[in-house]
Scaffold this motif. Structure first.
Motif, PDB file in Angstrom:
ATOM      1  N   VAL A  29       0.441  -0.879  -0.217  1.00  0.00           N
ATOM      2  CA  VAL A  29      -0.470   0.213  -0.198  1.00  0.00           C
ATOM      3  C   VAL A  29       0.678   1.556  -0.171  1.00  0.00           C
ATOM      4  O   VAL A  29       0.733   2.219  -0.602  1.00  0.00           O
ATOM      5  N   ALA A  30       2.037   1.466   0.851  1.00  0.00           N
ATOM      6  CA  ALA A  30       2.708   2.172   0.720  1.00  0.00           C
ATOM      7  C   ALA A  30       3.595   2.130  -0.565  1.00  0.00           C
ATOM      8  O   ALA A  30       3.877   3.878  -1.163  1.00  0.00           O
ATOM      9  N   THR A  31       3.804   1.396  -1.346  1.00  0.00           N
ATOM     10  CA  THR A  31       4.098   2.088  -2.565  1.00  0.00           C
ATOM     11  C   THR A  31       3.361   2.137  -3.724  1.00  0.00           C
ATOM     12  O   THR A  31       3.611   2.978  -4.652  1.00  0.00           O
ATOM     13  N   ILE A  32       1.920   1.631  -3.242  1.00  0.00           N
ATOM     14  CA  ILE A  32       1.112   2.612  -4.309  1.00  0.00           C
ATOM     15  C   ILE A  32       0.875   3.641  -4.160  1.00  0.00           C
ATOM     16  O   ILE A  32       0.858   4.392  -4.944  1.00  0.00           O
ATOM     17  N   ALA A  33       0.479   4.465  -2.674  1.00  0.00           N
ATOM     18  CA  ALA A  33       0.269   5.188  -2.313  1.00  0.00           C
ATOM     19  C   ALA A  33       1.556   6.224  -2.985  1.00  0.00           C
ATOM     20  O   ALA A  33       1.054   7.783  -2.852  1.00  0.00           O
ATOM     21  N   ALA A  34       2.946   5.968  -2.581  1.00  0.00           N
ATOM     22  CA  ALA A  34       4.290   6.461  -3.410  1.00  0.00           C
ATOM     23  C   ALA A  34       3.951   7.609  -4.642  1.00  0.00           C
ATOM     24  O   ALA A  34       4.372   8.055  -5.076  1.00  0.00           O
TER      25      ALA A  34
END
Length: 100
Positions: A40-45
């Motif tokens: 989710v952090a990668t997608i948010a980035a």
């Protein structure tokens, strides 16, 4: 816009898309909380990258909620991936400490 900016934008979009694609593939293969937070952090980035590029082109200038003179999206999106990585690492550390 000069060639340097085009290369910068293209590379950020291409690398972010590749990382997001692989993160989504990993998401379908794992149900581990720490790894899902990293996905989710990668997608948010990547979402932050797309938003910042849209802002640069003037396409993300809708009704904004301001917090201290700063648009809320501009405050949350850059910090959300780091916050999610912190939580993911904390989950991993807590898991390692508990198993000792």
């Amino acid at each position: 816009m000069d060639i340097g900016e085009i290369i910068l934008i293209s590379s950020r979009l291409a690398l972010g898309a590749a990382a997001s694609f692989l993160a989504i593939v990993l998401w379908s293969k794992t149900r581990d909380v720490a790894w899902m937070l990293m996905v989710v952090a990668t997608i948010a980035a990547y979402a932050e990258t797309v938003y910042s590029i849209l802002e640069r082109f003037g396409l993300a200038a809708g009704a904004r909620i301001m917090v201290g003179g700063v648009p809320l999206a501009s405050l949350i999106l850059p910090n959300l991936p780091t916050l999610l990585y912190i939580v993911a690492f904390a989950v991993m550390v807590a898991r390692k400490v508990r198993t000792r």
